[in-house]
Design a protein around this motif. Sequence first.
Motif, PDB file in Angstrom:
ATOM      1  N   GLY A   1      29.204  40.791  43.591  1.00 39.47           N
ATOM      2  CA  GLY A   1      28.916  39.925  42.275  1.00 39.47           C
ATOM      3  C   GLY A   1      30.034  39.562  41.030  1.00 39.47           C
ATOM      4  N   LEU A   2      31.168  39.700  42.151  1.00 39.86           N
ATOM      5  CA  LEU A   2      31.784  39.931  41.153  1.00 39.86           C
ATOM      6  C   LEU A   2      32.197  38.753  40.589  1.00 39.86           C
ATOM      7  CD1 LEU A   2      35.309  41.091  40.657  1.00 39.86           C
ATOM      8  CD2 LEU A   2      35.809  39.604  42.644  1.00 39.86           C
ATOM      9  N   GLY A   3      32.787  38.801  38.792  1.00 41.52           N
ATOM     10  CA  GLY A   3      32.343  37.433  38.427  1.00 41.52           C
ATOM     11  C   GLY A   3      31.954  37.594  36.357  1.00 41.52           C
ATOM     12  N   GLY A   4      32.221  37.132  36.002  1.00 42.34           N
ATOM     13  CA  GLY A   4      31.402  36.910  34.531  1.00 42.34           C
ATOM     14  C   GLY A   4      32.674  37.431  34.230  1.00 42.34           C
TER      15      GLY A   4
ATOM     16  N   PRO B   1      48.756  28.196  34.276  1.00 41.19           N
ATOM     17  CA  PRO B   1      49.104  29.843  34.227  1.00 41.19           C
ATOM     18  C   PRO B   1      48.616  30.484  32.980  1.00 41.19           C
ATOM     19  CG  PRO B   1      51.071  28.578  35.220  1.00 41.19           C
ATOM     20  CD  PRO B   1      49.734  28.254  34.610  1.00 41.19           C
ATOM     21  N   LYS B   2      49.202  29.848  31.789  1.00 40.70           N
ATOM     22  CA  LYS B   2      48.934  30.599  29.959  1.00 40.70           C
ATOM     23  C   LYS B   2      47.541  30.950  30.037  1.00 40.70           C
ATOM     24  CE  LYS B   2      53.242  28.997  28.230  1.00 40.70           C
ATOM     25  NZ  LYS B   2      53.404  27.549  27.390  1.00 40.70           N
ATOM     26  N   ALA B   3      46.599  30.616  30.556  1.00 33.78           N
ATOM     27  CA  ALA B   3      45.643  30.315  30.564  1.00 33.78           C
ATOM     28  C   ALA B   3      44.564  31.251  31.218  1.00 33.78           C
ATOM     29  CB  ALA B   3      44.456  28.201  30.594  1.00 33.78           C
TER      30      ALA B   3
ATOM     31  N   ASP C   1      36.546  32.843  40.761  1.00 32.58           N
ATOM     32  CA  ASP C   1      35.152  32.152  39.784  1.00 32.58           C
ATOM     33  C   ASP C   1      35.754  33.923  39.697  1.00 32.58           C
ATOM     34  OD1 ASP C   1      33.331  31.968  37.824  1.00 32.58           O
ATOM     35  OD2 ASP C   1      32.264  31.587  39.041  1.00 32.58           O
ATOM     36  N   GLY C   2      35.235  34.877  41.109  1.00 33.33           N
ATOM     37  CA  GLY C   2      35.089  36.332  40.198  1.00 33.33           C
ATOM     38  C   GLY C   2      36.226  36.580  39.760  1.00 33.33           C
ATOM     39  N   LEU C   3      37.754  36.242  39.901  1.00 35.23           N
ATOM     40  CA  LEU C   3      39.031  36.939  39.564  1.00 35.23           C
ATOM     41  C   LEU C   3      38.588  36.771  38.036  1.00 35.23           C
ATOM     42  CD1 LEU C   3      41.230  37.405  42.766  1.00 35.23           C
ATOM     43  CD2 LEU C   3      39.113  39.648  41.625  1.00 35.23           C
ATOM     44  N   GLN C   4      38.849  35.422  38.111  1.00 35.15           N
ATOM     45  CA  GLN C   4      39.550  35.427  37.144  1.00 35.15           C
ATOM     46  C   GLN C   4      39.496  35.276  35.589  1.00 35.15           C
ATOM     47  OE1 GLN C   4      38.171  30.661  36.275  1.00 35.15           O
ATOM     48  NE2 GLN C   4      36.167  31.604  34.697  1.00 35.15           N
ATOM     49  N   ASN C   5      38.394  35.908  35.424  1.00 33.03           N
ATOM     50  CA  ASN C   5      37.983  36.632  33.865  1.00 33.03           C
ATOM     51  C   ASN C   5      38.633  38.004  34.120  1.00 33.03           C
ATOM     52  OD1 ASN C   5      37.947  34.795  32.297  1.00 33.03           O
ATOM     53  ND2 ASN C   5      35.641  34.658  32.968  1.00 33.03           N
ATOM     54  N   GLN C   6      39.013  38.901  35.398  1.00 35.85           N
ATOM     55  CA  GLN C   6      39.180  40.087  35.950  1.00 35.85           C
ATOM     56  C   GLN C   6      40.637  40.733  34.549  1.00 35.85           C
ATOM     57  OE1 GLN C   6      36.938  41.972  36.940  1.00 35.85           O
ATOM     58  NE2 GLN C   6      35.558  40.307  37.263  1.00 35.85           N
TER      59      GLN C   6
ATOM     60  N   GLN D   1      45.532  35.110  35.663  1.00 35.20           N
ATOM     61  CA  GLN D   1      45.363  35.554  37.059  1.00 35.20           C
ATOM     62  C   GLN D   1      45.576  35.345  38.317  1.00 35.20           C
ATOM     63  OE1 GLN D   1      44.330  38.369  39.154  1.00 35.20           O
ATOM     64  NE2 GLN D   1      42.806  39.180  37.553  1.00 35.20           N
ATOM     65  N   LEU D   2      45.207  33.839  38.356  1.00 31.24           N
ATOM     66  CA  LEU D   2      45.639  32.169  39.516  1.00 31.24           C
ATOM     67  C   LEU D   2      46.451  31.537  38.580  1.00 31.24           C
ATOM     68  CD1 LEU D   2      42.347  31.494  39.334  1.00 31.24           C
ATOM     69  CD2 LEU D   2      42.545  33.610  40.573  1.00 31.24           C
TER      70      LEU D   2
END
Lengths: 305, 305
Positions: free
Chosen positions: A234-237, A51-53, A14-19, A56-57
């Motif tokens: 707090g990584l995420g958002g 992986p397209k969506a 959850d922390g990394l997915q939008n970085q 990061q993951l």
Amino acid sequence: MEDRIYINEVAPRDGLQNQPVLVSLEGKLALIQSLCAAGVRSIEATSFVSPKAVPQLADAAELFARLDQTHGVAYSALVPNQKGLERAHQAGAREIAVVLSATETMNLRNINMSLTQALTVCQETIGLAKALGKRTKAYLAVAFECPFEGVVDSATVIRLAEALHSAGADEIVIADTIGAAGPTGVRALLTPLLANYGRTALSVHFHDTRGMAVANAWAALECGLRKFDSSVGGLGGCPFAPGAAGNLATEDLVLLAEQSGLVSGIDLVKLLDTVVLAESLVQRPLGGRSYRWLTSGKYKPASMR
Amino acid sequence: MEDRIYINEVAPRDGLQNQPVLVSLEGKLALIQSLCAAGVRSIEATSFVSPKAVPQLADAAELFARLDQTHGVAYSALVPNQKGLERAHQAGAREIAVVLSATETMNLRNINMSLTQALTVCQETIGLAKALGKRTKAYLAVAFECPFEGVVDSATVIRLAEALHSAGADEIVIADTIGAAGPTGVRALLTPLLANYGRTALSVHFHDTRGMAVANAWAALECGLRKFDSSVGGLGGCPFAPGAAGNLATEDLVLLAEQSGLVSGIDLVKLLDTVVLAESLVQRPLGGRSYRWLTSGKYKPASMR
């Protein structure tokens, strides 16, 4: 007897997915290793989504291949559906998580399904995961407030939780996805759910968007809840969205636990090293509400007081 | 019946006193006017301490001469002793506050008096203030933890509160001066004090050093407490000290109240203008834990939801 809280660390997923900064597989493994060194024993490691969506993951299978699942740390993988579950299974995941948004509009906007369709997918995925012998968590997203529909009726959340529990979910995770909950609402929703499922089968996932995450965690503790998601630093958002803030920071939750006489098993001093590592990986400053104080040199571990 | 919280705004005194940028009298009056426009009805306006010790508040008498005390806002002045009280009286202050640190070492380090000596000064000052017809508040500083002596025994705080109450204090304010309290400790201390004095004669003053202020405020609300100090934008603390953080931010407290169904009488949208004004006065960024979200455009006043 010691009173203990159980923290499921979500920074790697959850922390990394939008970085925006792509973190390498080695970086993710280093992050996980650092979390383990600090005493974390439950980690949401990745997700088997398209992986397209979520580029990061995209390395979810490679990541699981590199995890040592024999040393007492539980690693979970988020799966959106049966296809994701199959990939997670092939990669060796022992614990999976499914996500159901609690409102019609959120499901339509997010995955182009009705709430009923999305629930069916979750129920089927849980059933298959159980048949494969996996521990299974079910997230109820936007369980307090939906960005499209506003405040979510607790009766709806209670009904959906029961539908996921009946489908075989070992744990229900109530998620304040947009960080809109307040402590009164937390208490109102968690009290009946704790009565239904007990503290070993119920968890919460808070975001700190409005600065309420620590107060909400305290309200949850007061209700008797003991299982929490949190994210180191707090990584995420979404780092681009003004007003978006990260997850409840693991260091804030551990400090709250320490200040409340609860044991978390996590070493805050070591966890600060993990924040520094996470900052280097995502190339931006991190840290929860207590981070400035924790790094000022004034914090003393309980054993040194 | 509406459930209401009562906020005493401390930015003009506790907020400003350690700021390195000297704020003009006009600036202070503009800050106070902006707070009033947002709905604040109780303000710690200044302190009558030595101008050498606190140059920022050397204009205390001039400030009081400019305040309109006829329009329903209560203004208080901190006084360290009888000399300060006399100055406050001459300046027209109707409400004064005295401060007693709860530990021996804090009193010695801070004002070079023993705890007993400091208590005597407070008692005499309260007695004289009452004789002058003034409403009188008594702060108990470092009531949870002292930077020199560590955790403060609640029995000591309860005993000192009683000594100040017996001396005539209309209100006891329990202050977590270094922001070390946690919600468990808040509950443990406030519960007996509320039983002794009730919610109209008891208040709390939190700092957000460890990111716990909102959780502590919630714990206090849960105990039944309804009177709080707070500072707009979190203004306060020492801006130079690493790890020092400001007061509980008024906007965080108002938001917590709104999320908990409590009425504060303060308009959050207008209060954000006050944060901007305060930032311009002290020439540094301010804002509580919720500030980023509140200014993202996503906040809607209760009347517009």
